[in-house]
Each structure stands twice: as C-alpha cells, then as structure tokens.
Design a protein around this motif. Structure first.
Motif, short mmCIF file in Angstrom:
data_model
loop_
_atom_site.label_atom_id
_atom_site.label_comp_id
_atom_site.label_asym_id
_atom_site.label_seq_id
_atom_site.Cartn_x
_atom_site.Cartn_y
_atom_site.Cartn_z
N VAL A 38 0.85 -1.19 0.00
CA VAL A 38 0.00 0.00 0.00
C VAL A 38 0.88 1.24 0.00
CG1 VAL A 38 -1.81 1.27 1.19
CG2 VAL A 38 -1.78 -1.23 1.30
N ALA A 39 0.70 2.08 -1.01
CA ALA A 39 1.41 3.36 -1.07
C ALA A 39 0.41 4.49 -0.85
CB ALA A 39 2.11 3.51 -2.42
N GLU A 40 0.67 5.28 0.18
CA GLU A 40 -0.20 6.43 0.45
C GLU A 40 0.17 7.57 -0.49
OE1 GLU A 40 -2.67 6.31 2.55
OE2 GLU A 40 -2.19 4.41 3.56
N VAL A 41 -0.82 8.11 -1.19
CA VAL A 41 -0.63 9.24 -2.09
C VAL A 41 -1.69 10.29 -1.75
CG1 VAL A 41 0.41 7.87 -3.94
CG2 VAL A 41 -2.07 8.12 -3.84
N GLY A 66 -5.33 9.30 -2.09
CA GLY A 66 -5.76 8.05 -1.44
C GLY A 66 -4.65 7.02 -1.36
N GLN A 67 -4.87 5.86 -1.97
CA GLN A 67 -3.90 4.77 -1.88
C GLN A 67 -3.71 4.10 -3.24
OE1 GLN A 67 -5.94 2.28 0.98
NE2 GLN A 67 -4.67 3.01 2.66
N SER A 102 -6.34 1.47 -7.36
CA SER A 102 -6.30 2.75 -6.66
C SER A 102 -7.55 2.90 -5.82
CB SER A 102 -6.19 3.92 -7.65
OG SER A 102 -7.33 3.97 -8.49
N GLU A 120 -7.82 -1.97 6.95
CA GLU A 120 -6.90 -1.14 7.74
C GLU A 120 -7.03 -1.51 9.22
OE1 GLU A 120 -6.69 3.13 6.13
OE2 GLU A 120 -8.67 2.41 5.52
N GLU A 127 -4.29 -6.39 9.03
CA GLU A 127 -5.17 -5.45 8.33
C GLU A 127 -6.60 -5.37 8.84
OE1 GLU A 127 -5.05 -6.67 4.25
OE2 GLU A 127 -3.01 -5.95 3.95
#
Length: 302
Positions: free
Chosen positions: A36-39, A42-43, A61, A211, A238
């Motif tokens: 998971v990459a936080e941007v 969002g993700q 996404s 999450e 998670e």
C-alpha cells in the motif's frame, strides 16, 4: 497476445471457484502482503499471487473523494499470467473482479456458517459491494427479506427499489435484532451496530476495510461470535475489527478460525453463538476468480 477480458464470471461460478481452490489445498497464508502506497488522493495497492496454473497481480487505486466527482472509489486492472512461464495471458477490469470476488468469498464463508433456512438479510451500505453481497448470499441461502441501512436516504430508497422480488425495505441499525444474515459493506471506520442486539444464530460478514484502525463491528460482536478470517497473518495485519478487539482484550488470538479450515470441515462451529466472517480481501481471491473468467472466455473446461 494478451486477451482483454470484460467483466467477471457469474457469481455462482466465482463462488464455486473459490470453494474449489480451498478444497484443493490453496493456502491463503502464502499470499504476499498487500503493498500500500499512500498518495495525496488516497492509496495505490499492489496485490500479487501464484496458484496452480496461474499467477497474477492486481494494481488498484482507492480514492475516497472520487464518488463526489462521479467517479468510482476503487479503480484498476488485473494482469493474469501463465503460472509455469509467467507469460501474460489476460487483462481484466479490477473493479468488476473485486466486486464479484469479495462477495463470492463471503458467500463461501456464509454457506458454511449460516443457518440453512436463513431468510432475513440486513445490508449496511448501498455501493457495488452491497449489491454483490445481496446476489452472493441469495445464491447460498433462501433470502426472502432484505433490510437496507445506509446514510443517504435517496440512495437507500433507490437500492431497495431494485429488489422488488424480495420483501425489501429501508431500516435502521436496530434491525440486526431480527437478522439471520448481516452484510457490512461500508467505508465506516467505527462500528455500525450494537453487537448485543444480534440473535445467537446470526451470521455477520464484514468486508468494508483492510486497515488495522478501521472497523464495522464492535467488541461485543467479536467477543460473542465464532470469528473466521481468510488468513491469520492478513487479519492480524489489516483487519481492524479483529486487531482492535485483540488490543482491547475482547478476544485472544487463539479465538480465530480460518476460512480454509472452515471449508474443509476442520473448524468447529458450535451452536448458540453468532458467527462473524471478517474479510480484508486477498490476492489469491482475485487470482482464482480472474482465472475462472479467463477460462470461461476461452471455453476452457479443464
């Protein structure tokens, strides 16, 4: 040449594919952790898997602000690969795939957990997963009554109007007191209902989050229930519904049963307690359902 395959397999085919893979020995614990990459919007999610004749990877996404813009909250693509050579085979729509595979997994769990005559379904949410879960749960149980609980009155009424073949109505969280099945399909980060209201025979499926700090069910629900997860490692990373209940002491880690054991008849499900299936969505599920869609499109009967 890569095939571009539209849609997803029919729900019953997806349910059968998930169940068959688990019976054949697929081990969800072997799935690589979700990346998971936080941007800023969002993700970005990366979910690879390998099983049997196939490998695959989903790139998705999650943009929470998209619905307000008239765009899907979740978008992406799925690349299906030949297992032995890792050669690309097909590209599928990840949105359609995710919608079907999540509900198919819930249906496999509910088919093993719910009372045979479960007829009254309470659904939280009005999005694609809510629709998919109505379809999937109707495929495994004789659902005749549908109660829909959501924040937006207009969308809730519209959702209900789409199920004229059922005794369907708008409800409130208190309606879980009369439910045989409860499907939590929301983006909520706090519990949707009071777990003390659940009848002892009710089966709950919760699929809305992956999450560790978000949950759809409370400690009371978790403490009272037989708790089933896709895989222990994924749940402990998670599943906020599980993680937060463990943190508070509502349950211990030994309380968790797994979906493979449930399907294979190795997990006991004593009567007199609610049953909770908490799903975070795993890469093996996408792979199994994508492979089924690919085989169907090519007329592969193997």
């Amino acid at each position: 040449m890569i095939d571009c395959v539209a849609g997803a397999p029919p729900m019953r085919d997806a349910i059968d594919a998930v169940r068959a893979a688990l019976l054949e020995g697929l081990d969800p614990e072997q799935d690589p952790p979700r990346s998971v990459a936080e941007v800023p919007p969002g993700q970005l999610l990366l979910m690879p898997a390998y099983w049997g004749r196939y490998a695959g990877v989903k790139v998705a996404s999650v943009a929470p602000g998209n619905p307000a813009l008239g765009l899907p909250r979740i978008q992406g693509g799925y690349l299906l690969l030949d297992g032995p050579t890792l050669s690309p085979l097909a590209l599928l729509d990840a949105v359609a795939l995710t919608s079907v595979r999540t509900a198919a997994v819930s249906a496999v769990a509910a088919d093993a957990l719910a009372e045979p005559d479960a007829a009254r379904l309470v659904v939280f949410g009005t999005g694609p997963q809510a629709h998919s879960h109505v379809e999937a749960l109707r495929a495994v149980r004789p659902v005749r009554e549908l109660v829909v609980v959501a924040r937006d009155p207009g969308r809730t009424k519209e959702f209900v109007a789409g199920y004229r073949d059922l005794d369907a109505r708008v409800g409130t969280a208190a309606d879980v007191a009369g439910a045989d099945l409860v499907a939590c399909c929301t983006t909520a980060r706090t519990p949707l209902f009071d777990g003390s209201l659940l009848p002892d025979h009710t089966t709950v499926v919760a699929v809305g989050s992956h999450e560790p700090d978000a949950r759809e069910v409370d400690d009371v629900t978790v403490r009272r229930s037989i708790v089933v997860v896709e895989a222990r490692a994924a749940a402990l990373r998670e599943a906020g519904d599980v993680v937060l209940a463990l943190r508070s002491g509502a349950i211990g880690p030994d309380a968790l049963r797994t979906l493979p054991d449930l399907v294979r008849g190795k997990a006991d499900v004593p009567a007199g307690r609610p049953r909770l299936f908490k799903s975070v969505g795993m890469a093996w599920e996408d792979l199994v359902v994508a492979a089924k869609r690919h085989e169907t499109a090519r007329g592969d009967r193997r």
